[in-house]
Design an enzyme around this catalytic site. Structure first.
Site, PDB file in Angstrom:
ATOM      1  N   ASP A 120      -8.927   0.037   2.076  1.00  0.00           N
ATOM      2  CA  ASP A 120      -7.897  -0.357   3.048  1.00  0.00           C
ATOM      3  C   ASP A 120      -8.402   0.018   4.446  1.00  0.00           C
ATOM      4  OD1 ASP A 120      -5.470  -1.021   4.268  1.00  0.00           O
ATOM      5  OD2 ASP A 120      -4.630   0.972   3.901  1.00  0.00           O
TER       6      ASP A 120
ATOM      7  N   GLU B 271     -10.185  12.095   7.963  1.00  0.00           N
ATOM      8  CA  GLU B 271     -10.080  13.421   7.335  1.00  0.00           C
ATOM      9  C   GLU B 271     -11.448  14.112   7.286  1.00  0.00           C
ATOM     10  OE1 GLU B 271      -7.210  13.280   3.694  1.00  0.00           O
ATOM     11  OE2 GLU B 271      -7.944  11.247   4.065  1.00  0.00           O
TER      12      GLU B 271
ATOM     13  N   THR C 188      -8.596  -6.146   3.934  1.00  0.00           N
ATOM     14  CA  THR C 188      -8.525  -5.179   2.842  1.00  0.00           C
ATOM     15  C   THR C 188      -9.456  -5.691   1.753  1.00  0.00           C
ATOM     16  OG1 THR C 188      -6.206  -4.718   3.358  1.00  0.00           O
ATOM     17  CG2 THR C 188      -6.990  -4.033   1.188  1.00  0.00           C
TER      18      THR C 188
ATOM     19  N   ASP D 230       0.843  -1.185   0.000  1.00  0.00           N
ATOM     20  CA  ASP D 230       0.000   0.000   0.000  1.00  0.00           C
ATOM     21  C   ASP D 230       0.883   1.241   0.000  1.00  0.00           C
ATOM     22  OD1 ASP D 230      -2.381   1.381  -0.061  1.00  0.00           O
ATOM     23  OD2 ASP D 230      -2.577   1.447   2.110  1.00  0.00           O
TER      24      ASP D 230
ATOM     25  N   GLU E  37     -10.429   3.549   3.786  1.00  0.00           N
ATOM     26  CA  GLU E  37      -9.496   4.284   2.942  1.00  0.00           C
ATOM     27  C   GLU E  37      -9.887   4.014   1.494  1.00  0.00           C
ATOM     28  OE1 GLU E  37      -5.366   3.686   4.111  1.00  0.00           O
ATOM     29  OE2 GLU E  37      -5.661   5.146   5.737  1.00  0.00           O
TER      30      GLU E  37
ATOM     31  N   ARG F 164      -7.844   3.464  13.463  1.00  0.00           N
ATOM     32  CA  ARG F 164      -6.981   4.619  13.711  1.00  0.00           C
ATOM     33  C   ARG F 164      -6.375   4.635  15.100  1.00  0.00           C
ATOM     34  NH1 ARG F 164      -5.858   5.694   8.616  1.00  0.00           N
ATOM     35  NH2 ARG F 164      -7.709   6.225   7.415  1.00  0.00           N
TER      36      ARG F 164
ATOM     37  N   GLN G 272      -3.593   2.159  15.011  1.00  0.00           N
ATOM     38  CA  GLN G 272      -2.552   2.725  14.142  1.00  0.00           C
ATOM     39  C   GLN G 272      -1.766   3.813  14.861  1.00  0.00           C
ATOM     40  OE1 GLN G 272      -4.176   4.451  10.550  1.00  0.00           O
ATOM     41  NE2 GLN G 272      -2.195   5.162   9.800  1.00  0.00           N
TER      42      GLN G 272
ATOM     43  N   HIS H 204      -3.872  13.800   0.931  1.00  0.00           N
ATOM     44  CA  HIS H 204      -4.085  12.890   2.061  1.00  0.00           C
ATOM     45  C   HIS H 204      -2.881  12.899   3.000  1.00  0.00           C
ATOM     46  CE1 HIS H 204      -5.212   9.350   4.372  1.00  0.00           C
ATOM     47  NE2 HIS H 204      -4.024   8.826   4.104  1.00  0.00           N
TER      48      HIS H 204
ATOM     49  N   GLU I 250      -9.272   3.815  -2.135  1.00  0.00           N
ATOM     50  CA  GLU I 250      -8.036   3.651  -2.889  1.00  0.00           C
ATOM     51  C   GLU I 250      -8.307   2.943  -4.224  1.00  0.00           C
ATOM     52  OE1 GLU I 250      -4.695   2.174  -0.711  1.00  0.00           O
ATOM     53  OE2 GLU I 250      -5.384   2.999   1.203  1.00  0.00           O
TER      54      GLU I 250
ATOM     55  N   LYS J 284      -3.977  -2.076  10.181  1.00  0.00           N
ATOM     56  CA  LYS J 284      -4.334  -2.165   8.759  1.00  0.00           C
ATOM     57  C   LYS J 284      -4.546  -3.596   8.281  1.00  0.00           C
ATOM     58  CE  LYS J 284      -3.239   2.196   7.521  1.00  0.00           C
ATOM     59  NZ  LYS J 284      -4.055   3.065   6.671  1.00  0.00           N
TER      60      LYS J 284
HETATM   61 MN    MN Z   1      -4.050   2.735   2.835  1.00  0.00          MN
END
Ligand code: MN
Length: 406
Positions: A224, A355, A248, A118, A190, A228, A231, A125, A192, A244
């Site tokens: 993904d 975000e 996925t 990834d 996420e 948080r 993380q 971002h 992506e 993570k």
């Molecule tokens: Mn990602």
């Protein structure tokens, strides 16, 4: 069921798209291509001798076909377009069942990723996450504009759209207190796009940035999923890990790069100019529109919570592939290389909840009146993507969907 394949009107899967997937219509896993609301059974076409390279197309995943390379992909694509063009009666004449409604089949993971990487290639971002995770320092670290930052993900937990997403447990540290273990309280998405590789390289021999097109088969949507709180506590000094790697999700249809030819655009201006091994000829951006939508169990239709574009990514697929192999690492057919969260500069174009809600500070209100900082059990997230420009066929990517379970 008819063997006649109509050319669809206004569908996300026109004849020019022909994305590949692996489906099961009750007779085991088979490789197919999508057209309109249907899936065309390539096992059956190969059995009838209607398509070349039947051995690879009669497998239960795409990896063998991916390894055959660009000339074979093109040969099969040209043959399929010919077979599926209105007026060609070869499929009907063969008297085979080769067409299933997509609503009547189960989709499986189309490729088996040996490796999953990834990246972190959206500048917008990376700046947002820098501000949120390191508010007292420069949001972009000094290396960011010089190389495509990434981390090695976990291929065993790459799943196909529709697979439930179990809320992961993990170690977190609330505030400045002692660490605790439990279910994540900050489950995020996420948004992506990932590319799936074809033939690999010999160990020790980098892939030249201008040869990337020989090694990239096609694109999928990727979610993904990220915890948080896990993380934030674990990521320094070595980067993302258990926050993570729980799951996925990828969309079931791999859109061939060849179908996107009309939508390739120049990447953004890069300042400073990258080192020579990262300078590619030609256009490697993709004018691909994206959205993320969220539904609580009380909602019939999901609310769109983000609209953005893949076209503005700072680092391109070609640069990502050249960079990851620059040390001689070997890639293999079916590897997955995801872009990193795709965010734009404007509010409303952010590809993650951290975000959108700015770290949970500004919750969003869904159309059922409920509020979200992060995902709750029962929530469903749908990612969608499409290319569309006047005079060109609309190339749909389908959906990448997951529902949170406790
Ligand atoms: Mn990602």
């Amino acid at each position: 069921m008819s063997s006649w394949v109509p050319v669809p009107e206004g569908s996300g899967f026109p004849l020019e798209n022909l994305p590949y997937g692996v489906f099961d219509a009750g007779i085991g896993r088979r490789i197919g291509v999508a057209i309109g609301e249907h899936v065309v059974d390539l096992y059956a076409l190969a059995d009838a001798g209607l398509v070349p390279h039947g051995e690879a197309l009669q497998d239960v995943d795409l990896n063998g076909f991916l390894g055959l390379g660009r000339d074979v992909w093109h040969e099969v694509r040209v043959r399929l377009i010919d077979l599926l063009t209105e007026g060609n009666t070869a499929i009907r004449d063969a008297g085979i069942e080769a067409l299933y409604p997509q609503s009547a089949v189960t989709m499986h993971l189309p490729f088996v990723p040996g490796d999953y990487v990834d990246f972190y290639s959206s500048m917008e971002h990376a700046v947002n996450l820098g501000k949120l995770f390191r508010p007292d320092s420069e949001p972009l670290l000094p290396n960011w504009r010089h190389l495509p930052i990434g981390y090695h993900g976990r291929s065993s937990t790459v799943v196909v759209s529709g697979t439930p997403v179990r809320r992961p447990r993990g170690q977190v540290r609330p505030g400045d207190g002692p660490p605790e273990e439990g279910p994540t309280q900050a489950l995020d998405i996420e948004l992506e796009v990932g590319f799936v590789t074809g033939p690999g390289n010999e160990l020790g021999v980098p892939i030249d940035v201008d040869d990337a097109g020989d090694h990239i088969f096609g694109l999928v949507l990727v979610n993904d999923w990220s915890a948080r709180d896990i993380q934030r506590w674990e990521y320094q000094p070595l980067g993302p890990f258990l926050g993570k790697s729980f799951v996925t999700t990828v969309s079931p249809w791999v859109v061939p790069l060849e179908a996107l030819t009309g939508y390739l655009i120049p990447g953004p201006t890069q300042d400073p100019e990258p080192l020579s091994y990262l300078r590619a000829e030609g256009d490697w951006g993709v004018d691909l529109q994206l959205e993320a939508a969220l539904a609580s169990p009380a909602m019939d239709e999901p609310d769109v919570i983000a609209r953005t574009s893949y076209g503005g990514m700072y680092w391109t697929m070609a640069q990502q592939l050249a960079h990851i192999t620059s040390n001689g690492t070997a890639i293999r057919p079916g590897d997955l290389y995801a872009s990193g969260t795709i965010s734009g500069a404007e509010p409303g174009s952010y590809g993650s909840l951290i975000e959108i809600t700015w770290g949970g500070r500004d919750p969003i209100t869904l159309s059922d009146g409920s509020q979200r900082r992060y995902l709750e059990d029962g929530d469903t997230v749908v990612l969608r993507g499409w290319c569309h420009r006047p005079g060109l066929p609309r190339i749909g990517f389908g959906e990448c969907l997951g529902t949170i379970v406790p």
